[in-house]
Design an enzyme around this catalytic site. Structure first.
Site, PDB file in Angstrom:
ATOM      1  N   LYS A 116      41.213  42.040  44.918  1.00  0.00           N
ATOM      2  CA  LYS A 116      42.386  41.433  44.279  1.00  0.00           C
ATOM      3  C   LYS A 116      42.292  41.547  42.763  1.00  0.00           C
ATOM      4  O   LYS A 116      43.275  41.790  42.072  1.00  0.00           O
ATOM      5  CB  LYS A 116      42.489  39.963  44.694  1.00  0.00           C
ATOM      6  CG  LYS A 116      43.604  39.187  44.020  1.00  0.00           C
ATOM      7  CD  LYS A 116      43.578  37.724  44.458  1.00  0.00           C
ATOM      8  CE  LYS A 116      44.633  36.904  43.747  1.00  0.00           C
ATOM      9  NZ  LYS A 116      44.570  35.473  44.130  1.00  0.00           N
TER      10      LYS A 116
ATOM     11  N   GLU B 161      38.198  37.124  45.643  1.00  0.00           N
ATOM     12  CA  GLU B 161      39.009  36.231  46.469  1.00  0.00           C
ATOM     13  C   GLU B 161      39.592  36.879  47.729  1.00  0.00           C
ATOM     14  O   GLU B 161      39.891  36.185  48.687  1.00  0.00           O
ATOM     15  CB  GLU B 161      40.151  35.583  45.665  1.00  0.00           C
ATOM     16  CG  GLU B 161      39.674  34.622  44.602  1.00  0.00           C
ATOM     17  CD  GLU B 161      40.803  33.855  43.951  1.00  0.00           C
ATOM     18  OE1 GLU B 161      41.963  34.309  44.015  1.00  0.00           O
ATOM     19  OE2 GLU B 161      40.525  32.801  43.365  1.00  0.00           O
TER      20      GLU B 161
END
Length: 802
Positions: free
Chosen positions: A616, A496
């Protein structure tokens, strides 16, 4: 605290919203945050009640343009019950102030969540300016047996004085979706046409509808004094609420008890003619609190029996809390509803109540305990298959392109813009390019059918989804003559953070390893299915969806020639990952401390995480979460690549150093993968996954709703991750990996008609018991042997020393 109790001592305004999320009560149809009944929504408190699948769409003016968002609607608040003291003390002839946790005079406050029985008890003690002491004990439930009922019983005890207590019990329709600070610039008033009325001497009602989706909502509240002398009563109706007023005499040490029972219906419900009539009728017929409590306890007893998971110590207590919240979001009642798996449960408004890919982490547990719930959640996806096919067609693709965020009708609900709370800037949101959600849907279909042997579903709805998702991947893959391989371009992976190349004009990345490997897996499963379908069903499927018999030949080619990039002897997260700059991790930790949301930090500095080798959460390592080492190696071999233990372990080490863990799923996946790759380090990440919501390690996000995928995933970490349990090829596969910190546990599972198969790890041995039944024996496959266990038999198996 006992293993079944979650308790908070003392009133802490800064923690109130976190506690509200973790003390939410629900039943799969309806859930209510554990908010104080004495207060309305403000900066400290946020009462919220949500019905599964009840969405509404609003348009907001943002950054000079219009933005449309669909939200899970915050329904009218049924909790309000406030109270104050009056006379006959000459020094205090009139009524005093309303007593709340935030006001003066609170001397004791305790919240106790009883997970075994599904109740929340609040105990408050007040001493007013005239030294009158009032003890208040309130017990609350959202009924697990009858999903439309909720209740709370409040007992008032005067200590050393006599007088009266004034009580107001109401339904409040003046609510909005305002529980997430970063959404507050967006439109949030979803309810309209509020009406109120009186149904009986002790019952008031409120009805309304959602402004765009036109879902009608009705609540009816019955309030009675069940202990104490008769009360003076009245009602007050306004444009936004209905209140029942009671004035009750109270004497020292003689408790006064008030019971409030509420019924909730919406026009989405089956077998009703009108929500208001249904709510009024149901509340009038509801038993008293003791009767509701008894049947509520019975329903919870059945749930705990079917979902048995035994882990000693603090880890076991947290796992029980996680299971409690999974049950409250996805219960047997869910099997009757058209709903998906909301990423934040029914516990708050973060992510707008949308459905992402979290069923990937939740369904494996449900498959082996409540398969009827899994099937219903897959029906949610199948009903939205036409919308996914339209989305693919609009993008110029064949097959089905499922949305990254789904809501009521299955269209893409991912926002076009999102705000960075650190900088205050509105930024483009490209997370809709996470097309790997389609592979998650296919994986869930296959895993459910392997666990249940539900060939009826697999050969009908399951086959349709699997084949259409395969068609999408086959069409999205483009042959690159330079590489002699197929490539999938312009996507975003599970990481992401990375949504494009530095300086690129167009978003998206090429050859995300997770996306390509899972696409190859989907294509292989679709091929296997089309070959094994009964001929009449195969013919019907091919004719109905217009599948050319030559298409599977193309799937075969793509499934064997999708490109997987490598660099420095490890799997590349995506093509070009090695060209990105290395981040000064120590420097950023020194400057900011918590750098989980590194993307927000860098953007606020005028930089972008797209420039760095920084993730992430687990991306390429997600492959080790979905597939066993043997199955993953087989997949890479099918694609023409070698993947030995050395390469995989090097890949794990490489990304472990470059991940900020900005998602609660990250610790879960890393703990799972490290249990087999670097066991000594696994427990640290398992602990992080367990503590994610309890300790609110994401810094305030749990107050906006629990993280259901992470909670469900921790249950599966024990059930499948540590046991190595797989359901494939008509067998149960087991390959336990004992962790010193979790060296003893037991799970009970349902598998293909066998109810209550027990797997127990203890003292370096694994005990398996299959309950007596008329079902056929179970085939067990372990790393060093294959054996069968017949119903009524049990066996101890020594584990290899690790």
């Amino acid at each position: 605290m006992s293993d079944w109790v979650w308790e908070y001592q003392g009133y802490a305004p800064a923690e109130e919203r976190l506690r509200e999320s973790l003390c939410t009560l629900g039943n799969g149809y309806l859930a209510t945050r554990g908010a104080a009944s004495e207060t309305a929504a403000d900066e400290v408190h946020y009462p919220g009640t949500y019905a599964a699948g009840c969405y509404n769409r609003l348009v907001s003016e943002i950054a000079g343009g219009q933005v449309e968002n669909e939200d899970l609607v915050n329904l009218p608040d049924w909790l309000p019950l406030r109270y104050r003291l009056s006379g006959p003390d000459p020094a205090a002839p009139g009524p005093g102030p309303w007593l709340t946790p935030d006001g003066e005079g609170l001397t004791e406050y305790r919240q106790t969540l009883d997970m075994q029985h599904g109740t929340l008890t609040r105990r408050l003690r007040f001493t007013d300016r005239h030294r009158r002491v009032l003890v208040v004990e309130q017990r609350r439930l959202v009924h697990m047996g009858d999903p439309h009922l909720a209740a709370q019983r409040t007992t008032f005890t005067a200590v050393g004085w006599s007088g009266t207590v004034e009580i107001e019990s109401g339904l409040d329709g003046a609510v909005a979706n305002a529980g997430v600070a970063r959404y507050r610039d967006l439109a949030g008033h979803h309810l309209t046409e509020l009406r109120t009325g009186v149904a009986a001497a002790d019952t008031v009602w409120l009805s309304c509808r959602t402004s765009a989706s036109d879902v009608r909502v009705a609540m009816a509240a019955r309030t009675r004094v069940t202990e104490g002398v008769a009360a003076t009563t009245g009602q007050r109706l306004t444009g936004t609420g209905a209140v029942r007023e009671l004035t009750v005499p109270i004497t020292s040490e003689a408790p006064v008890t008030v019971e409030k029972t509420v019924a909730v219906h919406t026009s989405r419900d089956a077998a009703i003619a009108d929500p208001l009539c249904a709510a009024v009728d149901r509340v009038e017929r509801a038993p008293d609190f003791a009767g509701l409590l008894a049947s509520h306890h019975t329903a919870w007893k059945h749930l705990w029996r079917e979902g048995a998971l035994e882990v000693p110590g603090e880890a076991g207590r947290i796992l029980r809390l996680h299971l409690f919240h999974v049950f409250q979001t996805l219960s047997p009642h869910t099997a009757e509803l058209d709903v998906g798996v909301p990423a934040r449960g029914l516990h708050g408004e973060a992510y707008r109540g949308h459905v992402f890919w979290d069923e990937l982490f939740v369904l494996p547990y449900l498959n082996l305990h409540f398969p009827e719930v899994s099937r219903a959640l897959l029906h949610y996806r199948h009903r939205r298959l036409p919308q996914a096919c339209r989305a693919a067609a609009d993008a110029g693709r064949a097959g089905a392109m499922y949305p990254w965020q789904s809501g009521s009708d299955g269209r893409e609900e991912t926002q076009i813009l999102h705000v960075n709370p650190r900088s205050g800037r509105w930024l483009p949101d490209y997370s809709r390019l996470q097309h790997h959600v389609g592979s998650a849907v296919a994986y869930n279909v296959w895993q459910y059918c392997q666990a249940t042997n539900d060939t009826d579903f697999l050969h009908t709805k399951g086959a349709e989804m699997l084949v259409q998702i395969a068609r999408f991947w086959a069409d999205a893959a483009v042959l690159d003559p330079d590489h002699g391989r197929y490539r999938i371009r312009g996507v975003v992976g599970p990481d992401e953070y990375h949504d494009g190349y530095p300086g690129a004009q167009q978003p998206g990345l090429d050859d995300n390893a997770y996306t390509n490997v899972t696409a190859a897996w989907v294509l292989s499963r679709a091929l296997e299915l089309t070959r094994t379908l009964p001929e009449p069903r195969r013919r019907e499927l091919f004719e109905r969806i217009g599948l050319d018999r030559a298409e599977p030949e193309h799937w075969e080619d793509v499934s064997r020639r999708l490109r997987i990039p490598f660099h420095q002897g490890v799997i590349s997260q995506f093509d070009g990952y090695q060209d990105l700059a290395e981040l000064d991790w120590d420097g950023y930790r020194a400057r900011y401390g918590d750098i989980r949301r590194l993307d927000r930090i860098l953007e606020s500095e005028g930089d972008t995480v797209n420039r760095y080798q920084a993730s992430k959460q687990a991306d390429a390592l997600m492959l080790g979460y979905l597939f066993s080492p043997a199955e993953l190696a087989e997949l890479f071999h099918q694609l023409g690549y070698g993947l030995d233990d050395e390469t995989w372990h090097a890949t794990v080490a490489y990304y472990l150093r470059r991940t900020s863990h900005g998602s609660t799923l990250s610790g879960l996946v890393h703990g799972w993968v490290l249990a087999r790759a670097r066991r000594a380090e696994a427990w640290r990440y398992c602990q992080e996954a367990l503590a994610g919501d309890v300790a609110d390690i994401q810094g305030g996000t749990t107050a906006e709703g629990i993280h259901l995928g992470a909670m469900g995933g921790t249950l599966d970490l024990v059930q499948r991750g540590l046991t190595g349990l797989e359901t494939r090829e008509d067998a149960l596969w087991l390959d336990p990996v004992p962790l010193p910190e979790l060296s003893e546990y037991a799970v009970s599972v349902r598998y293909r008609g066998h109810w209550g198969i027990v797997l127990r790890l203890r003292s370096g041995r694994l005990w398996i018991r299959v309950p007596d039944s008329e079902e056929p024996p179970i085939e067990l496959r372990l790393p060093d042997r294959t054996l069968t266990v017949a119903p009524g038999e049990s066996i101890w198996l020594p584990l290899p020393l690790g």
